[in-house]
Design a protein around this motif. Sequence first.
Motif, PDB file in Angstrom:
ATOM      1  N   GLN A 114       1.267   4.100  -3.043  1.00  0.00           N
ATOM      2  CA  GLN A 114       1.102   5.540  -2.874  1.00  0.00           C
ATOM      3  C   GLN A 114       2.302   6.312  -3.431  1.00  0.00           C
ATOM      4  O   GLN A 114       2.146   7.362  -4.078  1.00  0.00           O
TER       5      GLN A 114
ATOM      6  N   GLU B  98       0.830  -1.204   0.000  1.00  0.00           N
ATOM      7  CA  GLU B  98       0.000   0.000   0.000  1.00  0.00           C
ATOM      8  C   GLU B  98       0.864   1.254   0.000  1.00  0.00           C
ATOM      9  O   GLU B  98       0.606   2.209  -0.748  1.00  0.00           O
ATOM     10  N   SER B  99       1.893   1.278   0.798  1.00  0.00           N
ATOM     11  CA  SER B  99       2.780   2.443   0.822  1.00  0.00           C
ATOM     12  C   SER B  99       3.548   2.577  -0.492  1.00  0.00           C
ATOM     13  O   SER B  99       3.769   3.687  -0.996  1.00  0.00           O
TER      14      SER B  99
END
Length: 248
Positions: free
Chosen positions: A161, A157-158
């Motif tokens: 992003q 997820e990071s």
Amino acid sequence: MNDGPPDERREPPEGREALEEEASGGTLAPSAELEEALREAADAVADPVEARGQPPTRGMRLAEGVKLPSDENRELREELDRLRAEADDARRELGRHEDRFVRLSADFDNFRKRVLREREEAHRYGSENLVKELLGVVDNLDRAVEHARRSEGADFESMLQGIELVQRQLQGALAKHGVTRIDAEGEPFDPTVHEAIAQKEEGTVPGNTVLQVFQPGYRLWDRLLRPARVVVSKPPRGADGGGEGAEG
């Protein structure tokens, strides 16, 4: 009757004596130069035959220097004709220069317009090669974002992003230089901006509809950099035949 001596009539003087008497009859005594000129003129008049072949005297030189009015008029006419001819030549030369000036002005105006157009195109499309090289980077970012979306976990997820942030920044930089993306999914197929790499039967959408964008296309202002590579729909097999059978 008059007893006195008869009146002796004096014959008028001639030649040199006449000139000397005329010169001495004035109120002022003649100068030596005038007396010499008078003597030379009187000698020439008295015996013109003897004067032939002799070097010209001062009086003769003075007489030769006198111009008659007819001679002056002839010289003036010749000078006037010469000036008129020069004026005609100057007018013809001026006409040739005017024609050349008009042609040169038209050529310069066309040259100026062409230079301005080429300068504008160079400014507008000068970064074309750079943009083409960056398109590969954009493609790799697109694939990385798509892969991260399919993954699970906080680490992914990071990462997603971060990649999306880079993607937005790069697309924004391209947009500042006039680069726009061609996303054609769901739109009718347009051969001017789309490149069909495959066809797929699909009964829920009309034929020749873009089902999937395999690789997006890009424009630089109004110039196509590359077309979008897409998958296009086609009617299912037998759809046309079934219709014909129903009509039969």
